[in-house]
Design a protein around this motif. Structure first.
Motif, PDB file in Angstrom:
ATOM      1  N   GLN A  34       0.828  -1.191   0.000  1.00  0.00           N
ATOM      2  CA  GLN A  34       0.000   0.000   0.000  1.00  0.00           C
ATOM      3  C   GLN A  34       0.865   1.243   0.000  1.00  0.00           C
ATOM      4  O   GLN A  34       0.472   2.276  -0.521  1.00  0.00           O
ATOM      5  CB  GLN A  34      -0.916  -0.005   1.224  1.00  0.00           C
ATOM      6  N   GLU A  35       2.047   1.120   0.612  1.00  0.00           N
ATOM      7  CA  GLU A  35       2.943   2.262   0.699  1.00  0.00           C
ATOM      8  C   GLU A  35       4.372   1.770   0.862  1.00  0.00           C
ATOM      9  O   GLU A  35       4.630   0.816   1.589  1.00  0.00           O
ATOM     10  CB  GLU A  35       2.560   3.117   1.916  1.00  0.00           C
ATOM     11  N   VAL A  36       5.291   2.408   0.147  1.00  0.00           N
ATOM     12  CA  VAL A  36       6.728   2.156   0.310  1.00  0.00           C
ATOM     13  C   VAL A  36       7.418   3.515   0.234  1.00  0.00           C
ATOM     14  O   VAL A  36       7.273   4.231  -0.748  1.00  0.00           O
ATOM     15  CB  VAL A  36       7.300   1.213  -0.784  1.00  0.00           C
ATOM     16  N   THR A  37       8.133   3.871   1.294  1.00  0.00           N
ATOM     17  CA  THR A  37       8.839   5.146   1.330  1.00  0.00           C
ATOM     18  C   THR A  37      10.255   4.909   1.838  1.00  0.00           C
ATOM     19  O   THR A  37      10.537   3.895   2.474  1.00  0.00           O
ATOM     20  CB  THR A  37       8.137   6.154   2.269  1.00  0.00           C
ATOM     21  N   GLY A  38      11.137   5.838   1.550  1.00  0.00           N
ATOM     22  CA  GLY A  38      12.499   5.756   2.051  1.00  0.00           C
ATOM     23  C   GLY A  38      13.526   5.832   0.945  1.00  0.00           C
ATOM     24  O   GLY A  38      13.210   6.170  -0.202  1.00  0.00           O
ATOM     25  N   THR A  39      14.763   5.498   1.303  1.00  0.00           N
ATOM     26  CA  THR A  39      15.879   5.539   0.363  1.00  0.00           C
ATOM     27  C   THR A  39      16.705   4.268   0.503  1.00  0.00           C
ATOM     28  O   THR A  39      16.679   3.621   1.551  1.00  0.00           O
ATOM     29  CB  THR A  39      16.800   6.744   0.646  1.00  0.00           C
ATOM     30  N   PRO A  40      17.484   3.933  -0.532  1.00  0.00           N
ATOM     31  CA  PRO A  40      18.346   2.749  -0.436  1.00  0.00           C
ATOM     32  C   PRO A  40      19.363   2.847   0.706  1.00  0.00           C
ATOM     33  O   PRO A  40      19.683   1.851   1.343  1.00  0.00           O
ATOM     34  CB  PRO A  40      19.060   2.707  -1.787  1.00  0.00           C
ATOM     35  N   GLU A  41      19.822   4.057   0.986  1.00  0.00           N
ATOM     36  CA  GLU A  41      20.835   4.238   2.030  1.00  0.00           C
ATOM     37  C   GLU A  41      20.257   4.046   3.428  1.00  0.00           C
ATOM     38  O   GLU A  41      20.881   3.445   4.295  1.00  0.00           O
ATOM     39  CB  GLU A  41      21.465   5.640   1.933  1.00  0.00           C
ATOM     40  N   ASP A  42      19.052   4.586   3.663  1.00  0.00           N
ATOM     41  CA  ASP A  42      18.441   4.533   4.994  1.00  0.00           C
ATOM     42  C   ASP A  42      17.474   3.376   5.161  1.00  0.00           C
ATOM     43  O   ASP A  42      17.023   3.093   6.267  1.00  0.00           O
ATOM     44  CB  ASP A  42      17.684   5.843   5.270  1.00  0.00           C
ATOM     45  N   GLY A  43      17.118   2.729   4.074  1.00  0.00           N
ATOM     46  CA  GLY A  43      16.135   1.653   4.123  1.00  0.00           C
ATOM     47  C   GLY A  43      14.755   2.174   3.766  1.00  0.00           C
ATOM     48  O   GLY A  43      14.535   3.379   3.643  1.00  0.00           O
ATOM     49  N   PHE A  44      13.841   1.258   3.570  1.00  0.00           N
ATOM     50  CA  PHE A  44      12.482   1.598   3.177  1.00  0.00           C
ATOM     51  C   PHE A  44      11.511   1.171   4.269  1.00  0.00           C
ATOM     52  O   PHE A  44      11.718   0.168   4.933  1.00  0.00           O
ATOM     53  CB  PHE A  44      12.106   0.880   1.872  1.00  0.00           C
ATOM     54  N   GLU A  45      10.452   1.960   4.438  1.00  0.00           N
ATOM     55  CA  GLU A  45       9.328   1.601   5.305  1.00  0.00           C
ATOM     56  C   GLU A  45       8.224   1.131   4.368  1.00  0.00           C
ATOM     57  O   GLU A  45       7.994   1.745   3.320  1.00  0.00           O
ATOM     58  CB  GLU A  45       8.842   2.817   6.101  1.00  0.00           C
ATOM     59  N   ALA A  46       7.533   0.064   4.756  1.00  0.00           N
ATOM     60  CA  ALA A  46       6.501  -0.477   3.882  1.00  0.00           C
ATOM     61  C   ALA A  46       5.268  -0.881   4.680  1.00  0.00           C
ATOM     62  O   ALA A  46       5.370  -1.310   5.832  1.00  0.00           O
ATOM     63  CB  ALA A  46       7.039  -1.690   3.120  1.00  0.00           C
ATOM     64  N   THR A  47       4.099  -0.737   4.038  1.00  0.00           N
ATOM     65  CA  THR A  47       2.838  -1.240   4.569  1.00  0.00           C
ATOM     66  C   THR A  47       2.281  -2.182   3.511  1.00  0.00           C
ATOM     67  O   THR A  47       2.073  -1.779   2.368  1.00  0.00           O
ATOM     68  CB  THR A  47       1.841  -0.089   4.837  1.00  0.00           C
ATOM     69  N   VAL A  48       2.071  -3.439   3.904  1.00  0.00           N
ATOM     70  CA  VAL A  48       1.653  -4.476   2.969  1.00  0.00           C
ATOM     71  C   VAL A  48       0.477  -5.242   3.572  1.00  0.00           C
ATOM     72  O   VAL A  48       0.532  -5.648   4.734  1.00  0.00           O
ATOM     73  CB  VAL A  48       2.813  -5.461   2.685  1.00  0.00           C
ATOM     74  N   THR A  49      -0.584  -5.433   2.801  1.00  0.00           N
ATOM     75  CA  THR A  49      -1.713  -6.255   3.234  1.00  0.00           C
ATOM     76  C   THR A  49      -1.688  -7.554   2.445  1.00  0.00           C
ATOM     77  O   THR A  49      -1.607  -7.541   1.215  1.00  0.00           O
ATOM     78  CB  THR A  49      -3.049  -5.520   3.014  1.00  0.00           C
ATOM     79  N   ASN A  60       3.364  -3.905   8.864  1.00  0.00           N
ATOM     80  CA  ASN A  60       4.177  -2.697   8.815  1.00  0.00           C
ATOM     81  C   ASN A  60       5.606  -3.149   9.034  1.00  0.00           C
ATOM     82  O   ASN A  60       5.881  -3.874   9.993  1.00  0.00           O
ATOM     83  CB  ASN A  60       3.760  -1.707   9.908  1.00  0.00           C
ATOM     84  N   GLY A  61       6.482  -2.744   8.136  1.00  0.00           N
ATOM     85  CA  GLY A  61       7.841  -3.234   8.271  1.00  0.00           C
ATOM     86  C   GLY A  61       8.871  -2.396   7.571  1.00  0.00           C
ATOM     87  O   GLY A  61       8.592  -1.294   7.088  1.00  0.00           O
ATOM     88  N   GLY A  78      13.901  -7.906   4.665  1.00  0.00           N
ATOM     89  CA  GLY A  78      12.690  -7.284   5.145  1.00  0.00           C
ATOM     90  C   GLY A  78      12.146  -7.973   6.378  1.00  0.00           C
ATOM     91  O   GLY A  78      12.367  -9.161   6.591  1.00  0.00           O
ATOM     92  N   GLU A  79      11.445  -7.192   7.171  1.00  0.00           N
ATOM     93  CA  GLU A  79      10.784  -7.712   8.362  1.00  0.00           C
ATOM     94  C   GLU A  79       9.503  -6.937   8.548  1.00  0.00           C
ATOM     95  O   GLU A  79       9.481  -5.709   8.455  1.00  0.00           O
ATOM     96  CB  GLU A  79      11.688  -7.536   9.577  1.00  0.00           C
ATOM     97  N   GLY A  80       8.403  -7.654   8.776  1.00  0.00           N
ATOM     98  CA  GLY A  80       7.124  -6.992   8.981  1.00  0.00           C
ATOM     99  C   GLY A  80       6.367  -7.607  10.128  1.00  0.00           C
ATOM    100  O   GLY A  80       6.411  -8.823  10.330  1.00  0.00           O
ATOM    101  N   ALA A  88       6.637 -11.687   9.693  1.00  0.00           N
ATOM    102  CA  ALA A  88       7.289 -12.313   8.545  1.00  0.00           C
ATOM    103  C   ALA A  88       8.660 -11.667   8.390  1.00  0.00           C
ATOM    104  O   ALA A  88       8.797 -10.451   8.544  1.00  0.00           O
ATOM    105  CB  ALA A  88       6.461 -12.112   7.283  1.00  0.00           C
ATOM    106  N   LYS A  89       9.657 -12.486   8.122  1.00  0.00           N
ATOM    107  CA  LYS A  89      11.012 -12.006   7.867  1.00  0.00           C
ATOM    108  C   LYS A  89      11.510 -12.697   6.617  1.00  0.00           C
ATOM    109  O   LYS A  89      11.163 -13.841   6.347  1.00  0.00           O
ATOM    110  CB  LYS A  89      11.966 -12.375   9.010  1.00  0.00           C
ATOM    111  N   GLY A  90      12.353 -12.006   5.881  1.00  0.00           N
ATOM    112  CA  GLY A  90      12.908 -12.637   4.706  1.00  0.00           C
ATOM    113  C   GLY A  90      14.049 -11.839   4.117  1.00  0.00           C
ATOM    114  O   GLY A  90      14.247 -10.670   4.453  1.00  0.00           O
TER     115      GLY A  90
END
Length: 167
Positions: A34-49, A60-61, A78-80, A88-90
């Motif tokens: 639903q949402e992915v924000t951030g940068t490759p250097e700092d990492g990304f925040e994601a919301t996935v259903t 949220n991960g 990733g970890e959510g 979930a981790k992967g």
């Protein structure tokens, strides 16, 4: 659960590399994002259903990129957390090699779950993890390559937008 596969992408390594580092491309490619924000250097925040068997949850991960050797390889981790559903981790080790028709993308994925998700049984969870990895890399290939000849027209317009944007 571990799995490996290879994709042939009709674009140069630099284009594929740029796609893997783009939050817009990641949002397009991660199933249920639903949402992915951030940068490759700092990492990304994601919301996935996602729905795994009878369990539907919003996770949220974070996604971090490590071991980056431009434009050859990187590791996506990733970890959510999905509340009562569990977590979930992967990670995916991704390698890019020049080929005669573009870039060969190879990946090794490892996934783990806990909480209610782990109670579903390994067959359901393993099948889900494999399907998620397949969908992610198939969508990545479609975003970069554009439509294949057997795609329906409305969907075909959405695919290949990255290549059109860069051209």
């Amino acid at each position: 659960m571990k799995m490996s596969d290879t994709r042939e992408i009709k674009a140069d390594r630099a284009t594929v590399w740029a796609a893997l580092l783009s939050p817009e491309v990641l949002k397009e490619c991660v199933p249920g994002a639903q949402e992915v924000t951030g940068t490759p250097e700092d990492g990304f925040e994601a919301t996935v259903t996602q729905k795994v068997g009878p369990v539907k949850a919003t996770f949220n991960g974070t996604v971090t990129l490590t071991e980056m050797i431009e434009p050859e390889s990187l590791t996506l981790s990733g970890e959510g957390k999905g509340g009562a559903a569990g977590y979930a981790k992967g990670s995916a080790d991704v390698r890019l090699e020049e080929s005669g028709t573009g870039t060969t993308l190879s990946y090794d994925v490892e996934a783990r779950v806990g909480g209610k998700l782990a109670q579903l049984g390994s067959r359901i969870v393993d099948g889900f993890a494999k399907r998620m990895a397949d969908q992610f890399f198939t969508r990545l290939q479609e975003v970069i390559d554009g439509p294949s000849e057997d795609d329906p027209e409305p969907e075909a317009e959405k695919k290949g937008w990255l290549k059109r944007l860069i051209s």
